[in-house]
Design a protein around this motif. Structure first.
Motif, mmCIF file in Angstrom:
data_model
loop_
_atom_site.group_PDB
_atom_site.id
_atom_site.type_symbol
_atom_site.label_atom_id
_atom_site.label_comp_id
_atom_site.label_asym_id
_atom_site.label_seq_id
_atom_site.Cartn_x
_atom_site.Cartn_y
_atom_site.Cartn_z
ATOM 1 N N UNK A 21 -3.099 -16.373 -46.821
ATOM 2 C CA UNK A 21 -4.033 -17.417 -46.384
ATOM 3 C C UNK A 21 -3.498 -18.116 -45.148
ATOM 4 N N UNK A 22 -4.373 -18.301 -44.176
ATOM 5 C CA UNK A 22 -4.035 -19.067 -42.973
ATOM 6 C C UNK A 22 -4.789 -20.383 -42.985
ATOM 7 N N UNK A 23 -4.092 -21.460 -42.678
ATOM 8 C CA UNK A 23 -4.737 -22.754 -42.461
ATOM 9 C C UNK A 23 -4.478 -23.158 -41.012
ATOM 10 N N UNK A 24 -5.444 -23.871 -40.435
ATOM 11 C CA UNK A 24 -5.381 -24.160 -39.008
ATOM 12 C C UNK A 24 -5.459 -25.662 -38.749
ATOM 13 N N UNK A 25 -4.695 -26.103 -37.743
ATOM 14 C CA UNK A 25 -4.862 -27.466 -37.262
ATOM 15 C C UNK A 25 -6.214 -27.537 -36.559
ATOM 16 N N UNK A 26 -6.659 -28.761 -36.239
ATOM 17 C CA UNK A 26 -7.969 -28.874 -35.593
ATOM 18 C C UNK A 26 -7.969 -28.178 -34.233
ATOM 19 N N UNK A 27 -6.863 -28.292 -33.512
ATOM 20 C CA UNK A 27 -6.779 -27.620 -32.209
ATOM 21 C C UNK A 27 -6.848 -26.106 -32.362
ATOM 22 N N UNK A 28 -6.096 -25.577 -33.340
ATOM 23 C CA UNK A 28 -6.126 -24.134 -33.582
ATOM 24 C C UNK A 28 -7.509 -23.684 -34.050
ATOM 25 N N UNK A 29 -8.135 -24.492 -34.918
ATOM 26 C CA UNK A 29 -9.472 -24.153 -35.417
ATOM 27 C C UNK A 29 -10.492 -24.162 -34.292
#
Length: 444
Positions: free
Chosen positions: A311-319
């Motif tokens: 599973x990958x989770x992203x910061x808002x910038x990455x998202x």
């Protein structure tokens, strides 16, 4: 009931997308002082409407689109009486070409913005889950119906795609692969590297067969023994009776390795109605059991898959970066597919209408999947509306660009005739895609 849920999702998605698309035109028009006479979601007959200021807002009974009527604009209303009058300051035709261009692009722009925002929010809130390529490279794939047609075999380890490494198993079934000329997979089979070339017509097959992805390739699954909490099931389980426990890992049937689901099911078939010697790993201990095999080739347990999911989770910038890229990639893939259709490399039978689009939505209501599909449709609507076909926004944009470059606007008569031709093209296209959908329903 499942179909009703899918239809409800489609109607909700279309209502949202048509509303924001026509709203984009309306807001831009009012911003430049143009009179907007009507704003409707759906086509006539009218279910209800109300008037606020100069604009009538309403809902039509046919929920497959919508429209906004701007004074002094040659559109599907074909209001010749109004167009015969001298231009008025509040009319579309009296405004500078650059303002009219922005009005025509307004719907497309908001569809793109909505699609991108939805993808960013989904990426940020949900992240993504995937099967890593390392598992496939170590354990191989199970070749299902279409995989066998391509030339894959059970146990093939996919090393690369078109000579490039890949990160996740979903990359193996990415439609973009089939858009490349001479696409191929490199696999390891019995210690040797084998090149599997994507056959001609693969994209047609993928677009025509609703179950293509489910029947193409799947990671070869290791498994553990599992039992349901059902006393009646356990009482008739041959595996349970001989002492095979929950969590045991089956390694062999007789002298044949059987550590994967496809291996085990295939091998066990030869013992139907007899006794199979089954070797299991329990912790660090290897045990062997003599297990009666039912005539339907079962021994009474469930297979708990051991395929790892990362599973990958992203910061808002990455998202923001990933969601934007994913949204535009949807358009790029579809634009390439359309190019294949024009070149004759892809059959127009791959086009789908509302019936086909219904199947994009899940059969049980899932908000995350709903918004993903809605974002996908929003991006595709923006792309399709930009096509230079009279009666679409792209047709108006084409004529406006001609006017801005040449300094001379096409005559009203020309625009009226172009609108008629465009409407004929769109009606023919609608009949074609509806026909496609109906033929696909019957497997034709």
């Amino acid at each position: 009931m499942e179909t009703l849920v899918q239809v409800a999702q489609l109607l909700l998605a279309l209502s949202i997308l048509v509303g924001i698309h026509e709203g984009g035109h309306m807001v831009a028009a009012k911003m430049f002082g143009m009179k907007v006479e009507k704003f409707f979601i759906g086509f006539p007959p009218t279910l209800f409407s109300f008037k606020k200021g100069e604009t009538e807002y309403g809902l039509g009974a046919i929920p497959l689109g919508g429209f906004v009527k701007i004074s002094g604009m040659i559109d599907e209303s074909m209001d010749k009486e109004q167009m015969a009058q001298p231009p008025q300051p509040w009319e579309f035709r009296s405004k500078p070409a650059w303002q009219r261009l922005i009005v025509m692009l307004g719907g497309i722009i908001v569809n793109v913005v909505a699609g991108v925002i939805a993808m960013i929010i989904l990426t940020y809130n949900v992240g993504d889950e995937y099967i890593p390529s390392s598992y496939v490279k170590e354990n191989g794939v199970q070749a299902l119906r279409f995989g066998e047609q391509f030339g894959f075999q059970n146990g093939d380890k996919i090393l690369n795609i078109n000579g490039e490494d890949y990160e996740r198993f979903s990359d193996v079934t990415d439609p973009a692969i089939f858009l490349d000329s001479d696409a191929y997979y490199t696999v390891e089979r019995n210690g040797q590297q084998v090149k599997i070339t994507v056959p001609d017509g693969a994209l047609d097959l993928m677009s025509k067969e609703k179950t293509f992805k489910q029947e193409f390739l799947y990671p070869r699954a290791k498994f553990q023994v599992a039992y349901p909490e059902d006393p009646e099931y356990l009482a008739t389980s041959n595996a349970k009776k001989v002492g095979i426990f929950d969590g045991d890992i089956i390694t062999k049937v007789g002298d044949t390795p059987a550590g994967y689901t496809d291996q085990f099911k295939s091998i066990l078939g030869a013992y139907a109605g007899g006794i199979a010697s089954i070797e299991v790993l329990r912790g660090n201990e290897t045990l062997t059991f003599e297990v009666p095999v039912n005539k339907d080739t079962t021994i009474g347990f469930l297979m708990a898959s051991q395929i790892p999911v990362e599973r990958n989770e992203y910061s808002f910038g990455e998202a923001t970066a990933k969601g934007t890229a994913d949204a535009f990639n949807l358009v790029i893939v579809n634009a390439r597919a359309m190019g294949k259709m024009f070149s004759g490399d892809l059959s127009a039978r791959s086009l789908s209408g509302p019936i086909g689009i219904v199947n994009l939505f899940p059969k049980a209501w899932d908000w995350n999947q709903f918004w993903y599909t809605t974002a996908f449709i929003s991006m595709i609507l923006a792309f399709m509306n930009l096509l230079p076909i009279p009666a679409l926004d792209g047709g108006h944009v084409m004529f406006l660009l001609y006017e801005m470059i040449s300094g001379k606007a096409p005559s009203d008569k020309f625009l009226e005739n172009a609108q008629k031709v465009g409407m004929i093209i769109l009606l023919a296209l609608m009949v074609f895609v509806f026909g496609n959908d109906i033929l696909k329903l019957f497997g034709i």
